[in-house]
Design an enzyme around this catalytic site. Structure first.
Site, PDB file in Angstrom:
ATOM      1  N   THR A   1       0.823  -1.206   0.187  1.00  0.00           N
ATOM      2  CA  THR A   1       0.107  -0.064  -0.216  1.00  0.00           C
ATOM      3  C   THR A   1       0.707   1.289   0.089  1.00  0.00           C
ATOM      4  O   THR A   1       1.937   1.319   0.288  1.00  0.00           O
ATOM      5  CB  THR A   1      -0.963  -0.047   1.217  1.00  0.00           C
ATOM      6  OG1 THR A   1      -0.063   0.017   2.298  1.00  0.00           O
ATOM      7  CG2 THR A   1      -1.746  -1.174   1.439  1.00  0.00           C
TER       8      THR A   1
ATOM      9  N   ASN B   1       0.396   4.626   1.594  1.00  0.00           N
ATOM     10  CA  ASN B   1       0.082   5.665   2.711  1.00  0.00           C
ATOM     11  C   ASN B   1      -0.018   6.929   2.439  1.00  0.00           C
ATOM     12  O   ASN B   1       1.295   7.393   2.122  1.00  0.00           O
ATOM     13  CB  ASN B   1       0.600   5.004   3.927  1.00  0.00           C
ATOM     14  CG  ASN B   1       0.285   3.604   4.308  1.00  0.00           C
ATOM     15  OD1 ASN B   1      -0.592   3.251   4.938  1.00  0.00           O
ATOM     16  ND2 ASN B   1       1.398   2.755   3.853  1.00  0.00           N
TER      17      ASN B   1
ATOM     18  N   GLU C   1      -4.974   4.330   2.957  1.00  0.00           N
ATOM     19  CA  GLU C   1      -4.098   3.263   2.458  1.00  0.00           C
ATOM     20  C   GLU C   1      -4.600   2.857   1.031  1.00  0.00           C
ATOM     21  O   GLU C   1      -5.381   2.401   0.805  1.00  0.00           O
ATOM     22  CB  GLU C   1      -3.738   2.106   3.240  1.00  0.00           C
ATOM     23  CG  GLU C   1      -3.217   2.520   4.709  1.00  0.00           C
ATOM     24  CD  GLU C   1      -3.195   1.091   5.625  1.00  0.00           C
ATOM     25  OE1 GLU C   1      -2.429   0.432   5.152  1.00  0.00           O
ATOM     26  OE2 GLU C   1      -4.017   1.119   6.424  1.00  0.00           O
TER      27      GLU C   1
END
Length: 184
Positions: free
Chosen positions: A41, A43, A122
C-alpha cells in the site's frame, strides 16, 4: 457471490463521488501491507485529504491513482517504530509507464484488525511496481464504496476479503461510466 457487508455499487458514480485529491505525499506506514499481507500500500496523510473525505464512512473504496516523482536530489532512510528501515527515493525510480493512471482500491479508517488509533488512508494501486516509491506523490479519485471497515479474526480472512475487494474494483472500473474518470 456478494458478501453480506458489500454495498450495492451503482452503474455510475453517485454523489458524493467522485472525490478527487490534489497530489499527496506518500509516507511511511506500518509496513504491514507488503510484508505481512503481500498487498503493498501507499499511505497518505489523512490531513492532506479534501474536506469531502471527512464525511465518508470508514471502509473500502475504489477509483484511479497516478504517481509523480519528487525531485529531492537524494534518497534518505527513516526507521519505523518496529526498527525496520524505509528508504525514501521520492519516486525517482518510477518509469514513465508506472506514472500512468492505474486502478486503485483504498481503505479509509482505523484498521480494527491492527487496532490503529489514528485514521489512515492506504492505497493499493493495481499494478506491480519494480521499486518502492516512498516520498513520491499520488493523486487519486474515489469513485465508489465497496464495503465498511471490518474486524477480522485471522490475517488470512483479511487477505481473502482484500482480494475480493480488488476483483470488485477491477470489474467496476472497466465500466465506461467509471473508466471515464481515469484522467488524473
Amino acid at each position: 457471490m456478494p458478501r453480506s457487508a458489500d454495498v450495492p455499487i451503482p452503474d455510475s458514480p453517485q454523489s458524493p463521488y467522485p472525490v478527487t485529491t490534489e497530489f499527496c505525499d506518500i509516507v511511511c506506514g506500518f509496513g504491514r501491507g507488503s510484508s505481512e499481507l503481500g498487498i503493498p500500500t501507499a499511505n497518505v496523510l489523512f490531513e492532506q485529504m479534501p474536506k469531502a473525505v471527512e464525511s465518508l464512512p470508514f471502509g473500502v473504496f475504489f477509483g484511479f491513482a497516478r504517481l509523480k516523482e519528487v525531485n529531492e536530489g537524494s534518497t534518505k532512510t527513516l526507521r519505523r517504530p518496529d526498527g525496520s528501515n524505509v528508504n525514501f527515493n521520492f519516486g525517482q525510480s518510477l518509469s514513465d509507464e508506472e506514472m500512468q493512471v492505474w486502478p486503485v482500491v483504498l481503505s479509509i479508517g482505523l484498521n480494527p484488525f491492527y487496532q490503529n488509533d489514528t485514521k489512515t488512508v492506504e492505497l493499493h494501486i493495481l499494478h506491480k511496481f519494480g521499486h518502492d516509491f516512498y516520498g513520491a506523490k499520488v493523486k487519486f479519485n474515489i469513485l465508489g464504496y465497496i464495503r465498511p471497515e471490518l474486524d477480522y479474526t485471522t490475517k488470512e480472512a483479511l487477505i481473502q476479503d482484500i482480494n475480493i475487494d480488488i476483483k470488485i474494483a477491477t470489474k467496476t472500473l472497466l465500466k465506461p461510466e467509471y473508466r471515464a474518470y481515469n484522467k488524473l
